[in-house]
Design a protein around this motif. Sequence first.
Motif, short mmCIF file in Angstrom:
data_model
loop_
_atom_site.label_atom_id
_atom_site.label_comp_id
_atom_site.label_asym_id
_atom_site.label_seq_id
_atom_site.Cartn_x
_atom_site.Cartn_y
_atom_site.Cartn_z
N SER A 69 1.41 -27.64 24.08
CA SER A 69 2.31 -28.41 23.23
C SER A 69 1.97 -28.28 21.75
O SER A 69 2.85 -28.13 20.91
CB SER A 69 2.25 -29.87 23.65
OG SER A 69 3.04 -30.66 22.82
N ILE A 70 0.69 -28.31 21.44
CA ILE A 70 0.26 -28.26 20.04
C ILE A 70 0.44 -26.87 19.44
O ILE A 70 0.90 -26.72 18.31
CB ILE A 70 -1.21 -28.69 19.91
CG1 ILE A 70 -1.37 -30.17 20.25
CG2 ILE A 70 -1.74 -28.41 18.51
CD1 ILE A 70 -2.82 -30.62 20.35
N TYR A 71 0.09 -25.83 20.19
CA TYR A 71 -0.03 -24.49 19.60
C TYR A 71 1.07 -23.51 19.97
O TYR A 71 1.07 -22.39 19.46
CB TYR A 71 -1.39 -23.90 19.96
CG TYR A 71 -2.53 -24.70 19.37
CD1 TYR A 71 -2.76 -24.70 17.99
CD2 TYR A 71 -3.35 -25.49 20.17
CE1 TYR A 71 -3.78 -25.45 17.44
CE2 TYR A 71 -4.37 -26.24 19.62
CZ TYR A 71 -4.59 -26.21 18.26
OH TYR A 71 -5.59 -26.96 17.72
N THR A 72 2.02 -23.88 20.79
CA THR A 72 3.07 -22.93 21.20
C THR A 72 3.84 -22.38 20.01
O THR A 72 4.03 -21.19 19.89
CB THR A 72 4.04 -23.58 22.20
OG1 THR A 72 3.33 -23.84 23.40
CG2 THR A 72 5.21 -22.67 22.50
N VAL A 73 4.28 -23.26 19.14
CA VAL A 73 5.12 -22.83 18.02
C VAL A 73 4.40 -21.84 17.12
O VAL A 73 4.96 -20.83 16.71
CB VAL A 73 5.59 -24.05 17.21
CG1 VAL A 73 6.33 -23.62 15.95
CG2 VAL A 73 6.47 -24.94 18.06
N GLU A 74 3.12 -22.10 16.85
CA GLU A 74 2.40 -21.26 15.90
C GLU A 74 1.80 -20.00 16.52
O GLU A 74 1.77 -18.95 15.90
CB GLU A 74 1.27 -22.08 15.27
CG GLU A 74 0.59 -21.37 14.11
CD GLU A 74 -0.38 -22.27 13.38
OE1 GLU A 74 -1.13 -21.74 12.54
OE2 GLU A 74 -0.40 -23.49 13.64
N TYR A 75 1.30 -20.09 17.77
CA TYR A 75 0.53 -18.98 18.32
C TYR A 75 1.11 -18.33 19.58
O TYR A 75 0.83 -17.18 19.85
CB TYR A 75 -0.89 -19.44 18.65
CG TYR A 75 -1.67 -19.85 17.44
CD1 TYR A 75 -2.14 -18.89 16.54
CD2 TYR A 75 -1.93 -21.17 17.18
CE1 TYR A 75 -2.85 -19.26 15.42
CE2 TYR A 75 -2.64 -21.56 16.06
CZ TYR A 75 -3.10 -20.60 15.19
OH TYR A 75 -3.80 -20.97 14.07
N LEU A 76 1.87 -19.05 20.35
CA LEU A 76 2.33 -18.51 21.63
C LEU A 76 3.79 -18.09 21.58
O LEU A 76 4.61 -18.48 22.37
CB LEU A 76 2.12 -19.57 22.74
CG LEU A 76 0.69 -20.02 22.92
CD1 LEU A 76 0.62 -21.13 23.97
CD2 LEU A 76 -0.20 -18.87 23.31
N TRP A 77 4.10 -17.27 20.65
CA TRP A 77 5.45 -16.79 20.50
C TRP A 77 5.51 -15.30 20.83
O TRP A 77 4.51 -14.61 20.81
CB TRP A 77 5.97 -17.03 19.08
CG TRP A 77 4.97 -16.72 18.01
CD1 TRP A 77 4.07 -17.59 17.48
CD2 TRP A 77 4.72 -15.46 17.39
NE1 TRP A 77 3.29 -16.94 16.55
CE2 TRP A 77 3.67 -15.64 16.48
CE3 TRP A 77 5.28 -14.20 17.51
CZ2 TRP A 77 3.17 -14.61 15.70
CZ3 TRP A 77 4.79 -13.18 16.72
CH2 TRP A 77 3.75 -13.40 15.83
N ARG A 78 6.68 -14.84 21.16
CA ARG A 78 6.88 -13.43 21.48
C ARG A 78 6.80 -12.61 20.20
O ARG A 78 7.48 -12.91 19.23
CB ARG A 78 8.23 -13.27 22.13
CG ARG A 78 8.38 -12.05 22.96
CD ARG A 78 9.66 -12.18 23.79
NE ARG A 78 9.67 -11.34 24.95
CZ ARG A 78 8.93 -11.49 26.03
NH1 ARG A 78 8.06 -12.48 26.08
NH2 ARG A 78 9.02 -10.69 27.05
N PRO A 79 5.96 -11.58 20.17
CA PRO A 79 5.83 -10.78 18.94
C PRO A 79 7.11 -10.02 18.61
O PRO A 79 7.80 -9.54 19.51
CB PRO A 79 4.68 -9.82 19.26
CG PRO A 79 4.55 -9.82 20.73
CD PRO A 79 5.09 -11.10 21.24
#
Length: 107
Positions: A69-79
């Motif tokens: 929840s905390i880090y999806t937007v910043e780090y877990l995105w499709r390159p």
Amino acid sequence: MITVCNHDSYFVQKKDDFGAMGLLHEQKITAALRMLVYGASADQVDEITRMGKSTILESMMRFCAVIESIYTVEYLWRPTDMDLQRLLKKGEMRGFPRMIRSIDCMH
């Protein structure tokens, strides 16, 4: 740790119905991290953290949900294509050609 505790009150130490203090947030987070880092089972972690298996599993599930929840937007995105090109160039400069392919199924 503070970010995790602020995001989910499960990780905040509370008193139980009898007035005794519950588990520390460090215990719950340590249990989850040991399972993730070492691939340990709840059985292997219970003696170290002095927690029951069901609490360890609950801690693991909640910890993963908080991190997602905390880090999806910043780090877990499709390159993007530009991200991939940058990573491939950096990998080749460091001696790892086609490094992106090695991440998924080692093609």
